[in-house]
Motif scaffolding. Structure first.
Motif, PDB file in Angstrom:
ATOM      1  N   THR A   1     -29.180   5.700   2.334  1.00  0.00           N
ATOM      2  CA  THR A   1     -29.721   4.737   3.294  1.00  0.00           C
ATOM      3  C   THR A   1     -29.264   5.055   4.711  1.00  0.00           C
ATOM      4  O   THR A   1     -28.273   5.739   4.920  1.00  0.00           O
ATOM      5  CB  THR A   1     -29.295   3.301   2.953  1.00  0.00           C
ATOM      6  OG1 THR A   1     -27.875   3.203   3.069  1.00  0.00           O
ATOM      7  CG2 THR A   1     -29.754   2.906   1.568  1.00  0.00           C
ATOM      8  N   GLU A   2     -30.004   4.503   5.671  1.00  0.00           N
ATOM      9  CA  GLU A   2     -29.678   4.575   7.099  1.00  0.00           C
ATOM     10  C   GLU A   2     -29.825   3.172   7.676  1.00  0.00           C
ATOM     11  O   GLU A   2     -30.440   2.300   7.059  1.00  0.00           O
ATOM     12  CB  GLU A   2     -30.654   5.494   7.823  1.00  0.00           C
ATOM     13  CG  GLU A   2     -30.694   6.905   7.332  1.00  0.00           C
ATOM     14  CD  GLU A   2     -31.783   7.715   8.031  1.00  0.00           C
ATOM     15  OE1 GLU A   2     -32.746   7.121   8.567  1.00  0.00           O
ATOM     16  OE2 GLU A   2     -31.662   8.938   8.028  1.00  0.00           O
ATOM     17  N   ALA A   3     -29.309   2.979   8.871  1.00  0.00           N
ATOM     18  CA  ALA A   3     -29.478   1.698   9.556  1.00  0.00           C
ATOM     19  C   ALA A   3     -30.963   1.376   9.666  1.00  0.00           C
ATOM     20  O   ALA A   3     -31.759   2.216  10.069  1.00  0.00           O
ATOM     21  CB  ALA A   3     -28.845   1.737  10.941  1.00  0.00           C
ATOM     22  N   GLY A   4     -31.336   0.173   9.252  1.00  0.00           N
ATOM     23  CA  GLY A   4     -32.722  -0.271   9.329  1.00  0.00           C
ATOM     24  C   GLY A   4     -33.508  -0.148   8.040  1.00  0.00           C
ATOM     25  O   GLY A   4     -34.613  -0.669   7.949  1.00  0.00           O
ATOM     26  N   ASP A   5     -32.951   0.538   7.041  1.00  0.00           N
ATOM     27  CA  ASP A   5     -33.665   0.656   5.764  1.00  0.00           C
ATOM     28  C   ASP A   5     -33.763  -0.706   5.084  1.00  0.00           C
ATOM     29  O   ASP A   5     -32.799  -1.473   5.057  1.00  0.00           O
ATOM     30  CB  ASP A   5     -32.961   1.629   4.820  1.00  0.00           C
ATOM     31  CG  ASP A   5     -33.278   3.081   5.120  1.00  0.00           C
ATOM     32  OD1 ASP A   5     -34.274   3.339   5.814  1.00  0.00           O
ATOM     33  OD2 ASP A   5     -32.528   3.951   4.655  1.00  0.00           O
ATOM     34  N   ILE A   6     -34.940  -0.992   4.540  1.00  0.00           N
ATOM     35  CA  ILE A   6     -35.177  -2.215   3.774  1.00  0.00           C
ATOM     36  C   ILE A   6     -35.363  -1.787   2.325  1.00  0.00           C
ATOM     37  O   ILE A   6     -36.235  -0.993   2.006  1.00  0.00           O
ATOM     38  CB  ILE A   6     -36.418  -2.965   4.285  1.00  0.00           C
ATOM     39  CG1 ILE A   6     -36.257  -3.288   5.771  1.00  0.00           C
ATOM     40  CG2 ILE A   6     -36.658  -4.233   3.461  1.00  0.00           C
ATOM     41  CD1 ILE A   6     -37.517  -3.810   6.424  1.00  0.00           C
ATOM     42  N   ILE A   7     -34.517  -2.327   1.457  1.00  0.00           N
ATOM     43  CA  ILE A   7     -34.420  -1.887   0.068  1.00  0.00           C
ATOM     44  C   ILE A   7     -34.701  -3.054  -0.875  1.00  0.00           C
ATOM     45  O   ILE A   7     -34.227  -4.169  -0.643  1.00  0.00           O
ATOM     46  CB  ILE A   7     -32.999  -1.343  -0.214  1.00  0.00           C
ATOM     47  CG1 ILE A   7     -32.638  -0.201   0.727  1.00  0.00           C
ATOM     48  CG2 ILE A   7     -32.818  -0.965  -1.675  1.00  0.00           C
ATOM     49  CD1 ILE A   7     -33.444   1.055   0.561  1.00  0.00           C
ATOM     50  N   LEU A   8     -35.453  -2.780  -1.936  1.00  0.00           N
ATOM     51  CA  LEU A   8     -35.583  -3.716  -3.048  1.00  0.00           C
ATOM     52  C   LEU A   8     -34.482  -3.363  -4.028  1.00  0.00           C
ATOM     53  O   LEU A   8     -34.428  -2.247  -4.542  1.00  0.00           O
ATOM     54  CB  LEU A   8     -36.954  -3.581  -3.712  1.00  0.00           C
ATOM     55  CG  LEU A   8     -37.186  -4.455  -4.938  1.00  0.00           C
ATOM     56  CD1 LEU A   8     -37.151  -5.938  -4.570  1.00  0.00           C
ATOM     57  CD2 LEU A   8     -38.498  -4.091  -5.606  1.00  0.00           C
ATOM     58  N   TYR A   9     -33.579  -4.289  -4.269  1.00  0.00           N
ATOM     59  CA  TYR A   9     -32.427  -4.043  -5.136  1.00  0.00           C
ATOM     60  C   TYR A   9     -32.585  -4.820  -6.437  1.00  0.00           C
ATOM     61  O   TYR A   9     -32.774  -6.037  -6.407  1.00  0.00           O
ATOM     62  CB  TYR A   9     -31.136  -4.430  -4.423  1.00  0.00           C
ATOM     63  CG  TYR A   9     -29.903  -4.234  -5.252  1.00  0.00           C
ATOM     64  CD1 TYR A   9     -29.499  -2.960  -5.626  1.00  0.00           C
ATOM     65  CD2 TYR A   9     -29.144  -5.321  -5.664  1.00  0.00           C
ATOM     66  CE1 TYR A   9     -28.360  -2.772  -6.393  1.00  0.00           C
ATOM     67  CE2 TYR A   9     -28.003  -5.136  -6.423  1.00  0.00           C
ATOM     68  CZ  TYR A   9     -27.616  -3.864  -6.792  1.00  0.00           C
ATOM     69  OH  TYR A   9     -26.496  -3.676  -7.553  1.00  0.00           O
ATOM     70  N   GLN A  10     -32.559  -4.125  -7.537  1.00  0.00           N
ATOM     71  CA  GLN A  10     -32.680  -4.689  -8.880  1.00  0.00           C
ATOM     72  C   GLN A  10     -33.945  -5.508  -9.062  1.00  0.00           C
ATOM     73  O   GLN A  10     -34.023  -6.374  -9.924  1.00  0.00           O
ATOM     74  CB  GLN A  10     -31.429  -5.486  -9.249  1.00  0.00           C
ATOM     75  CG  GLN A  10     -30.197  -4.623  -9.351  1.00  0.00           C
ATOM     76  CD  GLN A  10     -28.991  -5.369  -9.885  1.00  0.00           C
ATOM     77  OE1 GLN A  10     -28.960  -6.604  -9.923  1.00  0.00           O
ATOM     78  NE2 GLN A  10     -27.995  -4.621 -10.304  1.00  0.00           N
TER      79      GLN A  10
END
Length: 75
Positions: free
Chosen positions: A20-29
């Protein structure tokens, strides 16, 4: 390194090993949204990116405690 919150539903995942990097939007689980301030590596589903923002800007905007995030699909 991150701000995490539930999204109230489960979405399909497409996890892959990423950094990841600053600003990444992640769907977690499949049921949580994560906005990253910094780097991390894991099996995640990247769903978007906040462009042109630094770690420091995200930390200032998100602060401590709860925040409300609105995501808009741009086509």
């Amino acid at each position: 390194m991150e701000k995490v919150g539930p999204i109230g539903t489960s979405l399909p995942r497409n996890d892959e090993q990423i950094v990841t990097e600053a600003g990444d939007i992640i769907l977690y689980q499949g049921n949580s949204l994560v906005i990253y301030y910094d780097t991390n590596t894991w099996n995640f589903t990247r769903i978007g990116k906040i462009e042109g923002v630094t770690k420091e800007q995200l930390l200032a905007a998100m602060g401590n405690g709860d925040v409300t995030v609105t995501i808009t699909l741009v086509q």
